[in-house]
Design a protein around this motif. Structure first.
Motif, PDB file in Angstrom:
ATOM      1  N   PHE A   1       0.805  -0.817   0.483  1.00  0.00           N
ATOM      2  CA  PHE A   1      -0.390  -0.200   0.023  1.00  0.00           C
ATOM      3  C   PHE A   1       1.136   1.560   0.075  1.00  0.00           C
ATOM      4  O   PHE A   1       2.094   0.761   0.618  1.00  0.00           O
ATOM      5  CB  PHE A   1      -0.612  -0.017   1.242  1.00  0.00           C
ATOM      6  CG  PHE A   1      -0.400  -0.208   2.318  1.00  0.00           C
ATOM      7  CD1 PHE A   1      -0.335   0.951   3.492  1.00  0.00           C
ATOM      8  CD2 PHE A   1       0.074  -0.895   3.014  1.00  0.00           C
ATOM      9  CE1 PHE A   1       0.135   1.118   4.512  1.00  0.00           C
ATOM     10  CE2 PHE A   1       0.774  -1.227   4.054  1.00  0.00           C
ATOM     11  CZ  PHE A   1       0.739  -0.132   4.751  1.00  0.00           C
ATOM     12  N   MET A   2       0.478   2.923  -0.042  1.00  0.00           N
ATOM     13  CA  MET A   2       0.997   4.345  -0.594  1.00  0.00           C
ATOM     14  C   MET A   2       0.909   5.057  -0.277  1.00  0.00           C
ATOM     15  O   MET A   2      -0.597   4.825   0.573  1.00  0.00           O
ATOM     16  CB  MET A   2       1.209   3.528  -2.068  1.00  0.00           C
ATOM     17  CG  MET A   2       1.191   2.932  -3.185  1.00  0.00           C
ATOM     18  SD  MET A   2       3.224   2.297  -3.261  1.00  0.00           S
ATOM     19  CE  MET A   2       3.580   3.483  -3.925  1.00  0.00           C
ATOM     20  N   GLY A   3       1.673   5.556   0.673  1.00  0.00           N
ATOM     21  CA  GLY A   3       1.412   6.658   1.604  1.00  0.00           C
ATOM     22  C   GLY A   3       1.976   8.388   0.955  1.00  0.00           C
ATOM     23  O   GLY A   3       2.717   7.490  -0.013  1.00  0.00           O
ATOM     24  N   TYR A   4       1.887   8.947   1.088  1.00  0.00           N
ATOM     25  CA  TYR A   4       2.788  10.045   0.433  1.00  0.00           C
ATOM     26  C   TYR A   4       2.743  11.187   1.889  1.00  0.00           C
ATOM     27  O   TYR A   4       1.843  11.623   2.337  1.00  0.00           O
ATOM     28  CB  TYR A   4       1.513  11.390  -0.043  1.00  0.00           C
ATOM     29  CG  TYR A   4       1.061   9.783  -1.350  1.00  0.00           C
ATOM     30  CD1 TYR A   4       1.598   9.877  -2.780  1.00  0.00           C
ATOM     31  CD2 TYR A   4      -0.081   9.129  -1.207  1.00  0.00           C
ATOM     32  CE1 TYR A   4       1.118   9.111  -3.549  1.00  0.00           C
ATOM     33  CE2 TYR A   4      -0.456   7.836  -1.829  1.00  0.00           C
ATOM     34  CZ  TYR A   4       0.591   8.189  -3.385  1.00  0.00           C
ATOM     35  OH  TYR A   4       0.182   6.991  -4.259  1.00  0.00           O
ATOM     36  N   ASP A   5       3.759  12.221   1.521  1.00  0.00           N
ATOM     37  CA  ASP A   5       4.589  12.979   2.049  1.00  0.00           C
ATOM     38  C   ASP A   5       4.440  13.987   1.093  1.00  0.00           C
ATOM     39  O   ASP A   5       5.586  14.471   0.295  1.00  0.00           O
ATOM     40  CB  ASP A   5       5.827  12.809   3.056  1.00  0.00           C
ATOM     41  CG  ASP A   5       6.037  13.176   3.622  1.00  0.00           C
ATOM     42  OD1 ASP A   5       4.876  14.664   4.284  1.00  0.00           O
ATOM     43  OD2 ASP A   5       6.966  13.080   4.642  1.00  0.00           O
ATOM     44  N   GLY A   6       3.566  14.881   1.574  1.00  0.00           N
ATOM     45  CA  GLY A   6       3.369  15.914   0.607  1.00  0.00           C
ATOM     46  C   GLY A   6       3.531  15.455  -1.024  1.00  0.00           C
ATOM     47  O   GLY A   6       2.728  14.338  -1.491  1.00  0.00           O
ATOM     48  N   MET A   7       4.473  15.560  -1.870  1.00  0.00           N
ATOM     49  CA  MET A   7       4.677  15.137  -2.864  1.00  0.00           C
ATOM     50  C   MET A   7       5.052  13.594  -3.412  1.00  0.00           C
ATOM     51  O   MET A   7       5.417  13.225  -4.856  1.00  0.00           O
ATOM     52  CB  MET A   7       4.355  16.295  -4.536  1.00  0.00           C
ATOM     53  CG  MET A   7       6.337  16.234  -4.065  1.00  0.00           C
ATOM     54  SD  MET A   7       6.927  17.559  -5.128  1.00  0.00           S
ATOM     55  CE  MET A   7       8.485  17.512  -5.475  1.00  0.00           C
ATOM     56  N   PHE A   8       5.644  13.356  -2.193  1.00  0.00           N
ATOM     57  CA  PHE A   8       6.504  12.488  -2.401  1.00  0.00           C
ATOM     58  C   PHE A   8       6.194  10.717  -2.378  1.00  0.00           C
ATOM     59  O   PHE A   8       5.059  10.728  -0.816  1.00  0.00           O
ATOM     60  CB  PHE A   8       7.651  12.397  -1.689  1.00  0.00           C
ATOM     61  CG  PHE A   8       8.367  13.428  -1.563  1.00  0.00           C
ATOM     62  CD1 PHE A   8       9.670  13.368  -2.287  1.00  0.00           C
ATOM     63  CD2 PHE A   8       8.493  14.475  -0.663  1.00  0.00           C
ATOM     64  CE1 PHE A   8      10.442  14.566  -2.997  1.00  0.00           C
ATOM     65  CE2 PHE A   8       9.289  15.779  -1.039  1.00  0.00           C
ATOM     66  CZ  PHE A   8      10.488  15.732  -2.265  1.00  0.00           C
ATOM     67  N   GLU A   9       6.070   9.817  -3.214  1.00  0.00           N
ATOM     68  CA  GLU A   9       5.552   8.357  -2.707  1.00  0.00           C
ATOM     69  C   GLU A   9       6.017   7.410  -1.585  1.00  0.00           C
ATOM     70  O   GLU A   9       8.077   7.801  -2.438  1.00  0.00           O
ATOM     71  CB  GLU A   9       4.566   8.086  -4.074  1.00  0.00           C
ATOM     72  CG  GLU A   9       4.559   6.548  -4.425  1.00  0.00           C
ATOM     73  CD  GLU A   9       3.805   5.979  -4.706  1.00  0.00           C
ATOM     74  OE1 GLU A   9       3.302   6.520  -5.397  1.00  0.00           O
ATOM     75  OE2 GLU A   9       5.061   5.882  -5.858  1.00  0.00           O
ATOM     76  N   VAL A  10       5.873   6.557  -0.981  1.00  0.00           N
ATOM     77  CA  VAL A  10       5.898   6.009   0.190  1.00  0.00           C
ATOM     78  C   VAL A  10       5.843   4.596   0.132  1.00  0.00           C
ATOM     79  O   VAL A  10       4.230   4.637   0.489  1.00  0.00           O
ATOM     80  CB  VAL A  10       5.722   7.052   1.711  1.00  0.00           C
ATOM     81  CG1 VAL A  10       7.104   5.361   2.735  1.00  0.00           C
ATOM     82  CG2 VAL A  10       6.703   7.548   1.628  1.00  0.00           C
ATOM     83  N   LYS A  11       6.137   3.850  -0.093  1.00  0.00           N
ATOM     84  CA  LYS A  11       6.033   2.247  -0.578  1.00  0.00           C
ATOM     85  C   LYS A  11       5.564   1.464   1.106  1.00  0.00           C
ATOM     86  O   LYS A  11       6.606   1.563   1.602  1.00  0.00           O
ATOM     87  CB  LYS A  11       6.673   1.569  -0.791  1.00  0.00           C
ATOM     88  CG  LYS A  11       6.285   1.802  -2.215  1.00  0.00           C
ATOM     89  CD  LYS A  11       7.758   1.567  -3.173  1.00  0.00           C
ATOM     90  CE  LYS A  11       7.983   2.239  -4.568  1.00  0.00           C
ATOM     91  NZ  LYS A  11       9.343   1.741  -5.077  1.00  0.00           N
TER      92      LYS A  11
END
Length: 89
Positions: free
Chosen positions: A21-31
């Motif tokens: 699943f994915m998370g987002y820190d601003g415009m950065f995608e985090v897996k």
């Protein structure tokens, strides 16, 4: 900025036996990944299929996202995290 999870999608990686699943820190995608064994342990159940793994993820979504927030908060420098049974309280 903190991590957010605006997209409810998740997918099953059969070769690694885990849910992504994915998370987002601003415009950065985090897996983020959580193994089928971790899901099974958290539910005290046996999981053997993609459908069961995704259903388990959905049942535990709130706890999983809380764990992902904690893990991400400890090390924002990474763009990939694997959650373990110790992360799910």
């Amino acid at each position: 900025m903190s991590i957010s999870f605006p997209n409810r999608s998740r997918s099953y990686d059969d070769s690694e036996r885990r849910v992504r699943f994915m998370g987002y820190d601003g415009m950065f995608e985090v897996k983020f990944f959580i193994g089928i064994d971790t899901l099974a342990k958290a539910l005290a159940a046996k999981l053997s299929s993609e459908k069961e793994a995704l259903s388990a993820f959905d049942d535990l979504r709130k706890k999983i996202l809380e764990a992902a927030e904690r893990v991400y908060g400890k090390s924002k420098r990474n763009n990939m995290f694997i959650l373990t049974a110790a992360d799910i309280h």
